[in-house]
Design an enzyme around this catalytic site. Structure first.
Site, short mmCIF file in Angstrom:
data_model
loop_
_atom_site.label_atom_id
_atom_site.label_comp_id
_atom_site.label_asym_id
_atom_site.label_seq_id
_atom_site.Cartn_x
_atom_site.Cartn_y
_atom_site.Cartn_z
N SER A 169 0.80 -1.23 0.00
CA SER A 169 0.00 0.00 0.00
C SER A 169 0.83 1.28 0.00
CB SER A 169 -0.95 0.01 1.20
OG SER A 169 -2.01 -0.88 0.99
N LYS A 172 0.22 3.72 -2.76
CA LYS A 172 -0.77 4.80 -2.69
C LYS A 172 -0.13 6.18 -2.55
CE LYS A 172 -4.46 1.94 -0.69
NZ LYS A 172 -3.81 0.63 -0.53
N SER A 229 -6.27 3.78 3.97
CA SER A 229 -5.60 2.98 2.93
C SER A 229 -6.62 2.28 2.05
CB SER A 229 -4.64 1.95 3.56
OG SER A 229 -3.77 1.43 2.59
N LYS A 332 2.97 6.39 5.36
CA LYS A 332 2.11 5.31 4.84
C LYS A 332 2.66 3.93 5.17
CE LYS A 332 -1.58 4.26 2.68
NZ LYS A 332 -1.65 3.06 3.55
#
Length: 401
Positions: A169, A172, A229, A332
């Site tokens: 993720s 992202k 997320s 993140k």
């Protein structure tokens, strides 16, 4: 008669002789009344008669006035001093030659010396590149890691920084980069309605509560992607940017990655879900994180959120360091089975901002612990560098005795 004439002749001669003598005395007496020649003749004889030829000519050329009446010895000394002034002795010439600088060579040599000194000073003052720490300095239980001091640009630590790993993720972050760039350029706004397709709704993994065919303000989707997320929110945005074709948005992602310098990264989707060939490295993710933060520092207002609620559903931020580590305000996390637990985290204390990337941890607890260890290492090193810099600055400012 003859004797008589002879006697007269003699008498005349005597008289003539007497008259001639008296006339001569009278003439001489007359001449002595004021002639320069006589006064010169009766003047006291000078003690020294050795006079230069040009001095004699000068004296005889015109009558001397009181200001010009200079003894011959003084003239001789003056002439000698003039000669010395105009023609220095060989010793003086030698001394002058030794002491006088050569004008033709002095300037180039001086400039060369100055240039050499300035180069040396620059070399001394230039800050040596900080050597990154390794597993010998700090052992981390992860597949790869990298730590950067954003304030100086120095790499503080690296462990397998170029090992390719599925980014999960963290992908992202690149999606958010393109979204925020469009906002900065005025092509979109926080209120821009983004339609949600059936394809977006059925996207699996972590997600926010989106409804089919609804239109969601872009600002809400940004929060969902950053905090929750949300994979489905990424698909909705990719479809909007690609006019129904998310692959066009993925192409923009890869183009942006190349511009940032992510040379060992390839992306296959906008959310980081498992995909063959989707890979990145700790070094590339650090480049992305630094570029993102420097370009969009306002993004930390969202990344520092510990939770987000939409349509009544509240989701907590998976970056637990926001709640447990002083100074952490983003960025993140990510997880896929192939890679393990990943994170790119940023923290600021004082003037120092660090970016830590940890990839391939065994679980979320290990990821949190190892990232905290890495940040601790970075802040200690930054503090030591600051102390050394302060000491050097104080020593430079201290006046010499």
């Amino acid at each position: 008669m003859t004797k008589k004439y002879a006697a007269k002749f003699l008498f005349v001669l005597v008289i003539y002789a007497l008259i001639s003598g008296l006339a001569g005395i009278g003439f001489s007496a007359f001449a002595s009344s004021g002639t320069h020649v006589f006064r010169g003749a009766v003047a006291p004889k000078p003690k020294t008669q050795a006079v230069a030829a040009d001095s004699q000519v000068a004296v005889r050329a015109e009558p001397a006035t009181p200001a010009q009446s200079v003894p011959v010895t003084s003239l001789a000394k003056t002439a000698a001093s003039k000669k010395q002034a105009t023609t220095p002795t060989s010793d003086v010439v030698k001394k002058t030659a030794k002491t006088a600088p050569k004008q033709t060579d002095a300037a180039p040599k001086a400039s060369a010396v100055k240039a050499k000194k300035s180069t040396a000073n620059k070399t001394k003052s230039a800050k040596p590149a900080a050597k990154p720490g390794t597993s010998k300095d700090l052992f981390l239980n992860a597949q790869a890691a990298l730590l950067i001091n954003m304030s100086t640009g120095d790499v503080y630590y690296e462990h397998n920084p170029d090992k390719t790993i599925a980014p999960a993720s963290i992908t992202k972050l690149l999606t958010l980069y393109i979204i925020r760039e469009a906002l900065a350029q005025g092509r979109l706004s926080q209120a821009t309605p983004i339609p949600v397709s059936a394809e977006a709704v059925k996207t699996g993994g972590s997600r926010m509560r989106l409804k089919r065919n609804e239109k969601v303000p872009l600002g809400e989707l940004i929060k969902g992607i950053s905090v929750v997320s949300a994979n489905n929110a990424c698909v909705a945005v990719a479809e909007y940017f690609g006019k129904g074709d998310p692959s066009k948005f993925v192409a923009q992602m890869n183009e942006k990655a190349r511009k940032i310098g992510m040379v060992n990264s390839r992306f296959k989707n906008p959310n980081g879900l498992p995909a063959s060939g989707q890979l990145s490295t700790a070094r590339d993710i650090a480049k992305l994180s630094v570029a993102y933060l420097r370009t969009f520092p306002e993004s930390l207002k969202v990344h520092s959120m510990t939770s987000h609620t939409y349509h009544g559903a509240t989701h907590r931020n998976a970056n637990t360091l926001l709640r447990t580590y002083k100074g952490v305000d983003g960025l993140k996390t990510g997880f896929v089975c192939e890679a393990g637990y990943n994170i790119t985290a940023t923290a600021k204390r004082g003037k120092t901002r660090l970016v830590a990337v940890v990839l391939g941890a065994q679980n979320s607890a290990v990821r949190q612990r190892e990232t905290a260890k890495l940040l601790d290492y970075g802040f200690r090193r930054a503090a030591n560098e600051e102390k050394l810099a302060n000491k050097t600055s104080a020593a430079a400012k201290k006046p010499k005795a």
